[in-house]
Motif scaffolding. Structure first.
Motif, mmCIF file in Angstrom:
data_model
loop_
_atom_site.group_PDB
_atom_site.id
_atom_site.type_symbol
_atom_site.label_atom_id
_atom_site.label_comp_id
_atom_site.label_asym_id
_atom_site.label_seq_id
_atom_site.Cartn_x
_atom_site.Cartn_y
_atom_site.Cartn_z
ATOM 1 N N ASP A 59 0.822 -1.216 0.000
ATOM 2 C CA ASP A 59 0.000 0.000 0.000
ATOM 3 C C ASP A 59 0.849 1.257 0.000
ATOM 4 N N GLY A 60 2.177 1.100 -0.127
ATOM 5 C CA GLY A 60 3.081 2.238 -0.125
ATOM 6 C C GLY A 60 3.601 2.620 1.241
ATOM 7 N N VAL A 61 2.984 2.073 2.285
ATOM 8 C CA VAL A 61 3.422 2.361 3.656
ATOM 9 C C VAL A 61 3.909 1.079 4.333
ATOM 10 N N ASP A 62 3.050 0.064 4.353
ATOM 11 C CA ASP A 62 3.460 -1.253 4.861
ATOM 12 C C ASP A 62 4.044 -2.038 3.691
ATOM 13 N N LEU A 63 5.330 -1.899 3.468
ATOM 14 C CA LEU A 63 5.948 -2.355 2.227
ATOM 15 C C LEU A 63 6.050 -3.868 2.108
#
Length: 358
Positions: A244-248
């Motif tokens: 999701d772009g945060v939790d890679l």
């Protein structure tokens, strides 16, 4: 029911008015988003906010019904007047794709009756938030993405609210670009209100309203006929975004279960992943855009699209999932999720019409 000649006159008049609105806004845009990227849409809607002709920016097409629905629910017909213009950029309290997309709609009255709405949606250069440009790949809540405007009147009975404009511009890193694009969009929307009133004066307001309903019914009939040619059955497909772009380290699943039975189609996305911490979450309007985009491609590219298609297809999304996120989940990078979801839908639809498969 409208006669065939009146129906075609109204259909073509609506399409030409949309093109005129699109051209004038494009020519008056201040930002490169408008003048080069053309990341905007213009639309004419019936009195319930249902789109009559698809704009070139197809993924905005289902947004207007949600936007107008929030306007009608909040204000009610008794508080919507000739000369009003509503502004909104809220994904949850307005149905917009993300905070950077700012929409304007204006009611169209003829003979004292609400005939429809004129509307436009466009990406803004900056509406605040953590990062310049307001698209925040590292956002973990909606409030990181910029100023939030639920549907509110920026013009009331013909009187422009300059105080609200000052609030919007005070929250932007690019106030001149935002102001220029806003005013160009409002002028285009108001222009088409006048043009549609002229059409109602010439053809009769009730005839125009009836033609709008017949246009919607016609698109529903075309899609229904295409679905009726498909075999009954079920199909399932899923696909993953890397993260999701945060939790890679956490892939994000998009799932689509398609059922065709007795000429009806249901697309169920409830097995998709839960809403994400990063900004790839989708609002229902974007799931609808992916569905109808895929259906037209998979069944027949010549199908005439408008919001009448909503009456033919059932779309199931589960709360608190990536396909129906709840506040305050961020949404600014929704388009990358759209592209993955389209891939999944097309894969599921290929079972029913393999000769149109990607």
């Amino acid at each position: 029911m409208s006669d065939a000649i009146t129906l075609q006159i109204v259909r073509n008049r609506v399409a030409s008015l949309m093109q005129e609105m699109h051209y004038h806004f494009y020519r008056s845009g201040y930002s490169t988003i408008i003048r080069e990227s053309k990341d905007f849409s213009c639309a004419i809607l019936d009195e319930k906010g249902r789109l009559l002709v698809a704009p070139p920016m197809f993924f905005h097409a289902p947004v207007y019904r949600h936007f107008c629905g929030y306007v009608l629910d909040h204000y009610g017909l008794d508080n919507i007047f000739d000369g009003d213009v509503f502004v909104c950029n809220h994904p949850y309290d307005g149905g917009l794709p993300h905070v950077s997309d700012m929409g304007f709609v204006a009611p169209i009255f003829a003979d004292g009756t609400l005939v429809g709405f004129s509307g436009a949606v466009a990406h803004k250069a900056d509406v605040g938030g953590t990062n310049p440009g307001s698209n925040s790949p590292n956002a973990t809540e909606l409030y990181h993405e910029g100023l939030l405007l639920p549907p509110v009147k920026i013009t009331s009975d013909g009187r422009y609210n300059s105080d609200l404009e000052r609030v919007i511009l005070a929250n932007s890193r690019q106030p001149r670009l935002v102001q220029g694009d806003m005013l160009g969009k409002i002028a285009s929307v108001e222009m088409v209100v006048r043009r549609t009133k002229d059409m109602c004066a010439k053809l009769g307001a009730e005839n125009v309203r009836q033609a709008f309903q017949d246009l919607l019914a016609g698109a529903a009939g075309e899609l229904r006929a295409a679905i009726e040619t498909l075999p009954d059955g079920t199909s399932y497909a899923e696909g993953f975004m890397d993260s999701d772009g945060v939790d890679l380290a956490m892939p994000v699943r998009f799932a689509c279960h398609v059922t065709v039975k007795n000429g009806r189609m249901t697309l169920d996305f409830s097995k998709s992943a839960g809403q994400t911490r990063g900004p790839i979450n989708l609002r229902p309007s974007m799931v609808e855009a992916c569905v109808f985009y895929s259906l037209i491609g998979a069944l027949d590219p010549q199908i005439y699209y408008n919001d009448g298609m909503r009456d033919v297809v059932e779309i199931v999304v589960a709360p608190n999932t990536v396909t129906k996120a709840s506040p305050k989940a961020p949404v600014s990078n929704y388009q990358s999720a759209n592209l993955k979801l389209v891939d999944v839908i097309l894969e599921a639809l290929a079972y029913f019409k393999p000769e149109r498969a990607v």
